[in-house]
Motif scaffolding. Structure first.
Motif, PDB file in Angstrom:
ATOM      1  N   ALA A   1     -57.557 -96.349 -29.743  1.00 47.86           N
ATOM      2  CA  ALA A   1     -56.992 -95.434 -29.818  1.00 47.86           C
ATOM      3  C   ALA A   1     -56.891 -94.531 -30.694  1.00 47.86           C
ATOM      4  N   LEU A   2     -58.669 -95.329 -31.364  1.00 45.62           N
ATOM      5  CA  LEU A   2     -59.711 -94.415 -31.990  1.00 45.62           C
ATOM      6  C   LEU A   2     -60.078 -93.312 -31.634  1.00 45.62           C
ATOM      7  N   VAL A   3     -60.798 -94.007 -30.447  1.00 41.69           N
ATOM      8  CA  VAL A   3     -61.876 -93.304 -29.398  1.00 41.69           C
ATOM      9  C   VAL A   3     -60.619 -92.077 -28.493  1.00 41.69           C
ATOM     10  N   ILE A   4     -59.931 -91.916 -28.184  1.00 39.45           N
ATOM     11  CA  ILE A   4     -58.320 -91.303 -28.583  1.00 39.45           C
ATOM     12  C   ILE A   4     -58.130 -90.058 -29.233  1.00 39.45           C
ATOM     13  N   VAL A   5     -58.303 -90.194 -30.213  1.00 39.14           N
ATOM     14  CA  VAL A   5     -57.640 -90.199 -31.647  1.00 39.14           C
ATOM     15  C   VAL A   5     -58.588 -88.873 -31.772  1.00 39.14           C
ATOM     16  N   THR A   6     -59.706 -88.973 -31.679  1.00 35.49           N
ATOM     17  CA  THR A   6     -62.018 -88.461 -32.391  1.00 35.49           C
ATOM     18  C   THR A   6     -61.866 -87.726 -30.844  1.00 35.49           C
ATOM     19  N   VAL A   7     -61.723 -87.742 -29.964  1.00 33.40           N
ATOM     20  CA  VAL A   7     -61.555 -86.786 -28.988  1.00 33.40           C
ATOM     21  C   VAL A   7     -59.984 -85.946 -28.561  1.00 33.40           C
ATOM     22  N   MET A   8     -59.389 -85.849 -28.670  1.00 38.13           N
ATOM     23  CA  MET A   8     -58.837 -84.554 -30.166  1.00 38.13           C
ATOM     24  C   MET A   8     -58.725 -83.957 -30.643  1.00 38.13           C
ATOM     25  N   LYS A   9     -59.448 -84.588 -31.599  1.00 35.66           N
ATOM     26  CA  LYS A   9     -59.842 -84.081 -32.755  1.00 35.66           C
ATOM     27  C   LYS A   9     -60.907 -83.276 -32.018  1.00 35.66           C
ATOM     28  N   ASP A  10     -62.152 -83.322 -31.961  1.00 35.67           N
ATOM     29  CA  ASP A  10     -62.943 -82.797 -31.334  1.00 35.67           C
ATOM     30  C   ASP A  10     -62.673 -81.426 -30.480  1.00 35.67           C
ATOM     31  N   ASN A  11     -61.275 -82.005 -29.624  1.00 37.72           N
ATOM     32  CA  ASN A  11     -61.553 -80.862 -28.443  1.00 37.72           C
ATOM     33  C   ASN A  11     -60.528 -79.464 -29.356  1.00 37.72           C
ATOM     34  N   PHE A  12     -59.707 -80.563 -30.223  1.00 35.09           N
ATOM     35  CA  PHE A  12     -59.082 -78.856 -31.733  1.00 35.09           C
ATOM     36  C   PHE A  12     -60.100 -77.891 -32.552  1.00 35.09           C
ATOM     37  N   MET A  13     -61.138 -78.962 -32.567  1.00 33.19           N
ATOM     38  CA  MET A  13     -62.276 -78.027 -33.735  1.00 33.19           C
ATOM     39  C   MET A  13     -62.926 -76.907 -32.886  1.00 33.19           C
ATOM     40  N   SER A  14     -62.991 -75.756 -33.972  1.00 36.35           N
ATOM     41  CA  SER A  14     -63.917 -74.765 -33.766  1.00 36.35           C
ATOM     42  C   SER A  14     -64.096 -74.210 -34.460  1.00 36.35           C
ATOM     43  N   ARG A  15     -65.716 -74.937 -34.514  1.00 41.47           N
ATOM     44  CA  ARG A  15     -66.441 -74.844 -35.986  1.00 41.47           C
ATOM     45  C   ARG A  15     -67.046 -74.077 -35.896  1.00 41.47           C
ATOM     46  N   VAL A  16     -66.831 -72.546 -35.087  1.00 42.20           N
ATOM     47  CA  VAL A  16     -67.291 -70.644 -36.301  1.00 42.20           C
ATOM     48  C   VAL A  16     -66.023 -70.454 -36.861  1.00 42.20           C
ATOM     49  N   THR A  17     -64.959 -71.201 -36.076  1.00 39.50           N
ATOM     50  CA  THR A  17     -63.914 -70.958 -36.820  1.00 39.50           C
ATOM     51  C   THR A  17     -63.688 -71.685 -38.408  1.00 39.50           C
ATOM     52  N   VAL A  18     -64.071 -72.446 -38.636  1.00 38.41           N
ATOM     53  CA  VAL A  18     -63.926 -73.522 -40.032  1.00 38.41           C
ATOM     54  C   VAL A  18     -65.058 -73.226 -40.595  1.00 38.41           C
ATOM     55  N   TRP A  19     -65.969 -72.295 -40.727  1.00 35.24           N
ATOM     56  CA  TRP A  19     -67.422 -71.730 -41.437  1.00 35.24           C
ATOM     57  C   TRP A  19     -66.750 -70.633 -41.582  1.00 35.24           C
ATOM     58  N   LYS A  20     -65.727 -69.935 -40.666  1.00 36.37           N
ATOM     59  CA  LYS A  20     -65.653 -68.387 -41.018  1.00 36.37           C
ATOM     60  C   LYS A  20     -64.866 -68.729 -42.975  1.00 36.37           C
ATOM     61  N   THR A  21     -63.313 -69.401 -41.692  1.00 38.09           N
ATOM     62  CA  THR A  21     -62.593 -69.680 -43.552  1.00 38.09           C
ATOM     63  C   THR A  21     -63.121 -70.503 -44.523  1.00 38.09           C
ATOM     64  N   LEU A  22     -63.965 -71.386 -44.574  1.00 34.05           N
ATOM     65  CA  LEU A  22     -65.026 -71.804 -45.283  1.00 34.05           C
ATOM     66  C   LEU A  22     -65.166 -70.419 -46.466  1.00 34.05           C
ATOM     67  N   ASP A  23     -66.321 -69.461 -45.793  1.00 38.47           N
ATOM     68  CA  ASP A  23     -66.837 -68.541 -45.743  1.00 38.47           C
ATOM     69  C   ASP A  23     -65.753 -67.371 -46.554  1.00 38.47           C
ATOM     70  N   ALA A  24     -64.426 -66.946 -45.973  1.00 42.74           N
ATOM     71  CA  ALA A  24     -63.081 -65.796 -46.781  1.00 42.74           C
ATOM     72  C   ALA A  24     -62.677 -66.568 -47.578  1.00 42.74           C
ATOM     73  N   ARG A  25     -61.842 -68.099 -47.779  1.00 45.29           N
ATOM     74  CA  ARG A  25     -61.152 -68.513 -48.798  1.00 45.29           C
ATOM     75  C   ARG A  25     -62.272 -68.541 -49.811  1.00 45.29           C
ATOM     76  N   ARG A  26     -63.990 -69.236 -49.556  1.00 47.27           N
ATOM     77  CA  ARG A  26     -64.684 -69.229 -51.012  1.00 47.27           C
ATOM     78  C   ARG A  26     -64.753 -67.370 -51.907  1.00 47.27           C
ATOM     79  N   ARG A  27     -64.126 -66.746 -51.172  1.00 47.76           N
ATOM     80  CA  ARG A  27     -64.897 -65.006 -51.240  1.00 47.76           C
ATOM     81  C   ARG A  27     -63.493 -64.674 -52.312  1.00 47.76           C
ATOM     82  N   SER A  28     -62.163 -65.492 -51.464  1.00 47.66           N
ATOM     83  CA  SER A  28     -60.513 -64.680 -51.897  1.00 47.66           C
ATOM     84  C   SER A  28     -60.463 -65.266 -53.399  1.00 47.66           C
TER      85      SER A  28
END
Length: 220
Positions: A193-220
């Motif tokens: 189940a851990l492997v399946i959950v990890t695959v699902m998590k990586d499929n949801f991950m948009s790394r560019v979006t995370v970096w953009k959100t980090l940068d925007a939240r730090r500036r706000s």
């Protein structure tokens, strides 16, 4: 489905414009940073690799999946993993017993490698993702040192090999099945189940979006 546009050589840009560029993770093409709406996908015009794919509530889902994976890892470590019965003798082993089986003699370094690749690195990566995403998923500013934590989590991604361990165990079970009676414990299913959950998590991950959100939240 928008696609990014290739940028001229970076030397033609002023220093203030360089933050608008990003490199394709697959072919290293230099691209202009796309403006992608939720539900759309931006792809590299050269190789077609996904650059950014923001999804609604993605950070909440990733954070919850990482938390579920962390709980499953704890269960996989301490619950019975396998039970072997042969010639009237029964042997039960946990994931921790499996890791420690090579802890003596010349194979001791193998113990450290197995512990790192199938337990330590995945656990640290899950914890780092929760640390980075949980405050933003709840609408708060990023936690202190969130950017380095996310960078560490991304660096660990190729080295967290829980799925490789599951494949190896499956192959070993096929070979041992003819020699002994095998009972699969709850830790084995927790690890699957851990492997399946990890695959699902990586499929949801948009790394560019995370970096953009980090940068925007730090500036706000």
């Amino acid at each position: 489905m928008p696609s990014t546009s290739a940028a001229p050589p970076a030397a033609r840009f002023a220093a203030s414009d360089l933050h608008e560029l990003l490199a394709c993770p697959a072919c290293d093409a230099l691209l202009r940073e796309p403006d992608v709406a939720i539900g759309e996908t931006a792809r590299c015009p050269r190789c077609g690799a996904v650059i950014e794919a923001p999804r609604a509530l993605a950070m909440t889902r990733i954070m919850m999946l990482a938390l579920a994976a962390l709980i499953l890892m704890i269960a996989a470590i301490f619950f019975p993993f396998l039970e072997l019965e042969a010639a009237g003798m029964i042997r039960r082993s946990s994931l921790l017993d499996t890791v420690m089986a090579f802890s003596s003699g010349l194979t001791a370094p193998l113990t450290l490698a197995m512990a790192a690749l199938i337990v330590v690195l995945p656990t640290v990566r899950f914890a780092a993702l929760i640390y980075v995403l949980a405050p933003m998923a709840l609408g708060y500013h990023p936690a202190r040192h969130a950017a380095p934590a996310f960078r560490i989590a991304e660096a660990m991604r190729p080295w967290a090999m829980a799925e490789v361990f599951v494949v190896g165990v499956a192959v070993a079970l096929v070979k041992v099945a003819g020699l002994a009676h095998i009972s699969i414990g709850p830790a084995f299913w927790a690890f699957v189940a851990l492997v399946i959950v990890t695959v699902m998590k990586d499929n949801f991950m948009s790394r560019v979006t995370v970096w953009k959100t980090l940068d925007a939240r730090r500036r706000s």
